[in-house]
Design an enzyme around this catalytic site. Sequence first.
Site, PDB file in Angstrom:
ATOM      1  N   CYS A 151       0.852  -1.192   0.000  1.00  0.00           N
ATOM      2  CA  CYS A 151       0.000   0.000   0.000  1.00  0.00           C
ATOM      3  C   CYS A 151       0.892   1.248   0.000  1.00  0.00           C
ATOM      4  CB  CYS A 151      -0.909   0.001   1.220  1.00  0.00           C
ATOM      5  SG  CYS A 151      -2.055   1.411   1.264  1.00  0.00           S
ATOM      6  N   ASP A 189       0.439   3.784   1.728  1.00  0.00           N
ATOM      7  CA  ASP A 189       0.386   4.372   3.068  1.00  0.00           C
ATOM      8  C   ASP A 189       1.798   4.695   3.579  1.00  0.00           C
ATOM      9  OD1 ASP A 189      -1.832   4.001   5.697  1.00  0.00           O
ATOM     10  OD2 ASP A 189       0.290   4.412   6.078  1.00  0.00           O
ATOM     11  N   ARG A 244       3.001   4.869   6.400  1.00  0.00           N
ATOM     12  CA  ARG A 244       3.499   4.103   7.556  1.00  0.00           C
ATOM     13  C   ARG A 244       4.073   2.755   7.162  1.00  0.00           C
ATOM     14  NH1 ARG A 244      -2.166   4.338  10.515  1.00  0.00           N
ATOM     15  NH2 ARG A 244      -2.684   3.911   8.342  1.00  0.00           N
ATOM     16  N   HIS A 256      -2.048  -3.931   5.024  1.00  0.00           N
ATOM     17  CA  HIS A 256      -1.759  -3.490   6.403  1.00  0.00           C
ATOM     18  C   HIS A 256      -3.057  -3.152   7.109  1.00  0.00           C
ATOM     19  CE1 HIS A 256      -2.382   0.949   5.877  1.00  0.00           C
ATOM     20  NE2 HIS A 256      -2.277   0.583   4.617  1.00  0.00           N
ATOM     21  N   CYS A 261      -5.872   0.208   7.121  1.00  0.00           N
ATOM     22  CA  CYS A 261      -5.712   0.703   5.750  1.00  0.00           C
ATOM     23  C   CYS A 261      -6.854   1.671   5.401  1.00  0.00           C
ATOM     24  CB  CYS A 261      -5.663  -0.447   4.750  1.00  0.00           C
ATOM     25  SG  CYS A 261      -5.346   0.097   3.053  1.00  0.00           S
TER      26      CYS A 261
HETATM   27 CO    CO Z   1      -3.374   1.269   3.035  1.00  0.00          CO
END
Ligand code: CO
Length: 208
Positions: free
Chosen positions: A41, A43, A45, A97, A100
């Site tokens: 992803c 993302d 993090r 994750h 999400c």
């Molecule tokens: Co995500």
Amino acid sequence: MDVAKVFENNKQWIKEKLTNNPNYFNELGIGQNPELLFIGCSDSRVTAEELMGLGPGEVFVHRNIANMVISIDLNVMSVVNYAVDHLKVNHVVVCGHYECGGVKAAMQSADLGILNPWLRNIRDVYRIHKNELNAISDENKKYNRLVELNVQEQCVNLIKTATVQKASRDRGLIVHGWVFDVNTGKLVDLKIDFDNILKNIMEIYHLD
Ligand code: CO
């Protein structure tokens, strides 16, 4: 954020690498030989190399919102083709994750513009696994399970491609489904049954 700091960090990073190995960048310049394709992803993090303890040259990376493998997405399909057919990776990982935002957004009743067709694929995952998901009363647990099932379905999408079917038959390529727990930092192997999925998929999606 002071962007100038990024360039300061970069100088520091080069210094550290050269302290450990004076030939580090000469070696990096020669070429890449990654053994793993990581589809994660976007993302902020979820890092790819860092959470696996790997460095430059060791993992081929593709990231998009909610780690999707969509058959008409030229971007992800080109990455899979290049990594498997040309770089000859033998491990393809879909890594989702928990927490999400893409998966959460997909289940909201809201018009999200250009994100609608992208996230629609996650609603399709929900539809396929509706009975299991609707039986979970805790909303957070339900989202976490949807994250896992989404990873599983994206692995299935990979197995539907001729590229993966051929590499699996010719040299034993394996598809893995993992989830990164942002709350603990732990990487969870969903242990998807690659051989069994492949066998079931072949009945309808046999391409090679
Ligand atoms: Co995500």
